[in-house]
Design an enzyme around this catalytic site. Structure first.
Site, PDB file in Angstrom:
ATOM      1  N   ASP A   7     -32.570 -20.791  -6.164  1.00  0.00           N
ATOM      2  CA  ASP A   7     -31.933 -19.567  -5.674  1.00  0.00           C
ATOM      3  C   ASP A   7     -32.437 -19.218  -4.268  1.00  0.00           C
ATOM      4  O   ASP A   7     -32.830 -18.090  -3.993  1.00  0.00           O
ATOM      5  CB  ASP A   7     -32.187 -18.413  -6.640  1.00  0.00           C
ATOM      6  CG  ASP A   7     -31.188 -17.267  -6.462  1.00  0.00           C
ATOM      7  OD1 ASP A   7     -30.143 -17.494  -5.823  1.00  0.00           O
ATOM      8  OD2 ASP A   7     -31.457 -16.160  -6.953  1.00  0.00           O
ATOM      9  N   SER A  34     -32.206  -8.014 -12.515  1.00  0.00           N
ATOM     10  CA  SER A  34     -31.352  -8.064 -13.697  1.00  0.00           C
ATOM     11  C   SER A  34     -32.123  -7.737 -14.961  1.00  0.00           C
ATOM     12  O   SER A  34     -33.340  -7.952 -15.047  1.00  0.00           O
ATOM     13  CB  SER A  34     -30.728  -9.457 -13.832  1.00  0.00           C
ATOM     14  OG  SER A  34     -29.991  -9.787 -12.677  1.00  0.00           O
ATOM     15  N   GLY A  92     -33.243  -5.119 -16.555  1.00  0.00           N
ATOM     16  CA  GLY A  92     -34.361  -4.192 -16.631  1.00  0.00           C
ATOM     17  C   GLY A  92     -35.562  -4.537 -15.798  1.00  0.00           C
ATOM     18  O   GLY A  92     -36.581  -3.850 -15.856  1.00  0.00           O
ATOM     19  N   THR A  93     -35.488  -5.592 -15.005  1.00  0.00           N
ATOM     20  CA  THR A  93     -36.615  -5.945 -14.139  1.00  0.00           C
ATOM     21  C   THR A  93     -36.705  -4.958 -12.978  1.00  0.00           C
ATOM     22  O   THR A  93     -35.715  -4.674 -12.313  1.00  0.00           O
ATOM     23  CB  THR A  93     -36.449  -7.368 -13.587  1.00  0.00           C
ATOM     24  OG1 THR A  93     -36.424  -8.296 -14.671  1.00  0.00           O
ATOM     25  CG2 THR A  93     -37.594  -7.725 -12.646  1.00  0.00           C
ATOM     26  N   VAL A  94     -37.914  -4.429 -12.767  1.00  0.00           N
ATOM     27  CA  VAL A  94     -38.152  -3.476 -11.686  1.00  0.00           C
ATOM     28  C   VAL A  94     -39.400  -3.912 -10.926  1.00  0.00           C
ATOM     29  O   VAL A  94     -40.380  -4.363 -11.526  1.00  0.00           O
ATOM     30  CB  VAL A  94     -38.355  -2.043 -12.225  1.00  0.00           C
ATOM     31  CG1 VAL A  94     -38.518  -1.063 -11.064  1.00  0.00           C
ATOM     32  CG2 VAL A  94     -37.193  -1.617 -13.117  1.00  0.00           C
ATOM     33  N   LEU A 124     -39.774  -0.635  -5.402  1.00  0.00           N
ATOM     34  CA  LEU A 124     -39.471  -1.471  -4.241  1.00  0.00           C
ATOM     35  C   LEU A 124     -38.146  -2.194  -4.399  1.00  0.00           C
ATOM     36  O   LEU A 124     -37.502  -2.555  -3.409  1.00  0.00           O
ATOM     37  CB  LEU A 124     -40.582  -2.500  -4.023  1.00  0.00           C
ATOM     38  CG  LEU A 124     -41.982  -1.937  -3.742  1.00  0.00           C
ATOM     39  CD1 LEU A 124     -42.992  -3.077  -3.650  1.00  0.00           C
ATOM     40  CD2 LEU A 124     -41.981  -1.115  -2.470  1.00  0.00           C
ATOM     41  N   GLY A 125     -37.741  -2.431  -5.635  1.00  0.00           N
ATOM     42  CA  GLY A 125     -36.492  -3.159  -5.869  1.00  0.00           C
ATOM     43  C   GLY A 125     -36.166  -3.227  -7.340  1.00  0.00           C
ATOM     44  O   GLY A 125     -36.996  -2.937  -8.203  1.00  0.00           O
ATOM     45  N   LYS A 170     -44.131  -6.737 -10.391  1.00  0.00           N
ATOM     46  CA  LYS A 170     -42.838  -6.993 -11.029  1.00  0.00           C
ATOM     47  C   LYS A 170     -42.981  -6.726 -12.524  1.00  0.00           C
ATOM     48  O   LYS A 170     -43.802  -7.339 -13.211  1.00  0.00           O
ATOM     49  CB  LYS A 170     -42.423  -8.450 -10.783  1.00  0.00           C
ATOM     50  CG  LYS A 170     -40.985  -8.746 -11.167  1.00  0.00           C
ATOM     51  CD  LYS A 170     -40.567 -10.107 -10.611  1.00  0.00           C
ATOM     52  CE  LYS A 170     -39.075 -10.330 -10.790  1.00  0.00           C
ATOM     53  NZ  LYS A 170     -38.625 -11.575 -10.141  1.00  0.00           N
TER      54      LYS A 170
END
Length: 413
Positions: free
Chosen positions: A139, A29, A31-33, A25-26, A47
């Site tokens: 953020d 930074s 290595g986070t997928v 889905l996205g 996540k």
């Protein structure tokens, strides 16, 4: 459970109840997928974070667990550590606010039903909830506001809801983002280019507090030294940084994608200079003027001058016509009981700058049919703000006595 990493296996069982598919889905930074997955049959977003950041992420998951009991904050469901990863199951959403504003043709059902003022009220309510828990997001931006699936029913929580997401899950991820720029104090500025408060860019906020609580999501809300004040050393982070970003978001939503500080690569420079441009709201008339007033306060260069989230929600921009009319009636009633000889100081202040409020003669700015009915009963001074308030109050009190054609003109009460 057995973990199968190699394709063509369509899904990866992380825990007995959590299944992570290979549908991405996205990306984030380091290595986070984010994958599409399911938890006990419920569709979720999963996540996946690298083990190097699991310690910090686990600490921040506790914040997410604490804060998700609100209709405008992303729902947290479950976490599971396995091998070199931490998996976090979150509410699955069909789009982000950025998607709806910038690519409406791809999200037509959501875009058609989208109500800007309702969306901003929901986002602000979600942020108020976080701030009440002493959580600072740091953020706020269109990509971090998700849009829920539509819910049946009536009221504020029916239809699509705005959900604040991606706050404080990993302090190290935030500090190491490539979008961070060195500030005057040599620290790293948290957030995203173009959405950061000036005190962060000026290096006046201490982002690397050592302590028990993660500074990525928690900070001082009522410290003795206001943030944004040059004191020779950085001050504590406050919720005002979120209010600044929220002000940028307001303008972005209301102008369908514009930014108060210009194009992407000039925004930080303009933020530091306080060179904002809110002209995009002028075409909305009275409502645009209210929006300018609120956003200007939210974008104040000094953190202590910005309103909190609760104050934002009380601003007249969010008032419906009924509340506006009731306020004007109450104001008129208050002025009516003030002394006229000698004239009360408040009555003098009310008429100061009257030309900017009502023009040369407010009779000429109202419908002829209404003015004709108004003049049958008494005379009003077209240059007076108090007389305009008096006229509105009187017609509200005697609405049922108005002719049907005037009622149709004014609308229902």
């Amino acid at each position: 459970p057995t973990i199968l990493l190699a394709p063509p296996t369509p899904s990866l069982p992380v825990a007995p109840t959590l299944v992570v598919s290979d549908a991405v889905l996205g990306m984030g930074s380091h290595g986070t997928v984010v994958f599409k997955g399911s938890l006990q049959g419920r569709a979720v977003a999963v996540k996946r974070m690298l083990a190097d950041f699991v310690t910090l992420a686990s600490r921040e998951v506790n914040v997410l667990q604490e804060s998700d009991d609100h209709p405008n904050v992303i729902r947290y469901y479950y976490q599971e550590a396995h091998a070199n990863f931490l998996y976090i199951a979150l509410e699955l959403c069909p789009a982000s606010l950025a998607d709806v504003i910038e690519r409406p043709d791809h999200f037509r059902d959501i875009a058609v039903a989208f109500e800007p003022k309702r969306a901003l009220r929901q986002i602000t309510a979600g942020l108020r909830h976080l701030h009440a828990l002493k959580i600072i997001h740091r953020d706020i931006k269109p990509q971090n506001i998700l849009v829920s699936h539509a819910k049946q029913g009536v009221g504020e929580n029916a239809g699509h809801r705005m959900l604040i997401s991606d706050f404080g899950l990993c302090r190290k991820l935030e500090f190491d983002q490539t979008s961070f720029m060195p500030t005057a104090h040599g620290s790293m500025a948290a957030g995203t280019v173009g959405w950061r408060a000036p005190e962060i860019l000026r290096g006046e906020v201490k982002l690397t507090d050592s302590g028990d609580e993660s500074q990525s999501s928690r900070g001082s809300l009522n410290g003795s030294t206001p943030a944004g004040t040059p004191t020779g050393k950085p001050t504590k982070l406050t919720r005002s940084v979120d209010i600044f970003a929220l002000g940028c978001l307001y303008y972005y939503v209301l102008t369908n994608g514009l930014h108060p500080f210009g194009d992407r690569f000039e925004r930080d420079f303009n933020i530091v200079k306080n060179a904002k441009n809110l002209e995009g709201l002028e075409r909305f008339g009275e409502e645009g003027a209210e929006g300018v007033d609120l956003i200007t306060q939210m974008l104040s260069p000094e953190a202590y001058d910005r309103p909190d989230a609760s104050t934002c929600l009380l601003h007249p921009y969010f008032w419906d016509p009924g509340k506006r009319l009731t306020f004007l009636q109450d104001a008129s009633d208050r002025f009516e009981i003030m002394c006229r000889d000698p004239k009360d100081a408040n009555l003098i202040a009310l008429e100061k700058g009257a030309f900017d409020v009502v023009g040369a003669d407010w009779h000429s700015r109202l419908d002829k049919l209404f003015i004709e009915n108004l003049g049958k009963f008494r005379k009003y001074d077209g240059k007076s703000v108090q007389d305009l308030l008096r006229a509105l109050r009187n017609k509200k009190h005697h609405y049922q006595d108005l002719p049907d054609n005037v009622k149709r003109l004014l609308g229902s009460m």
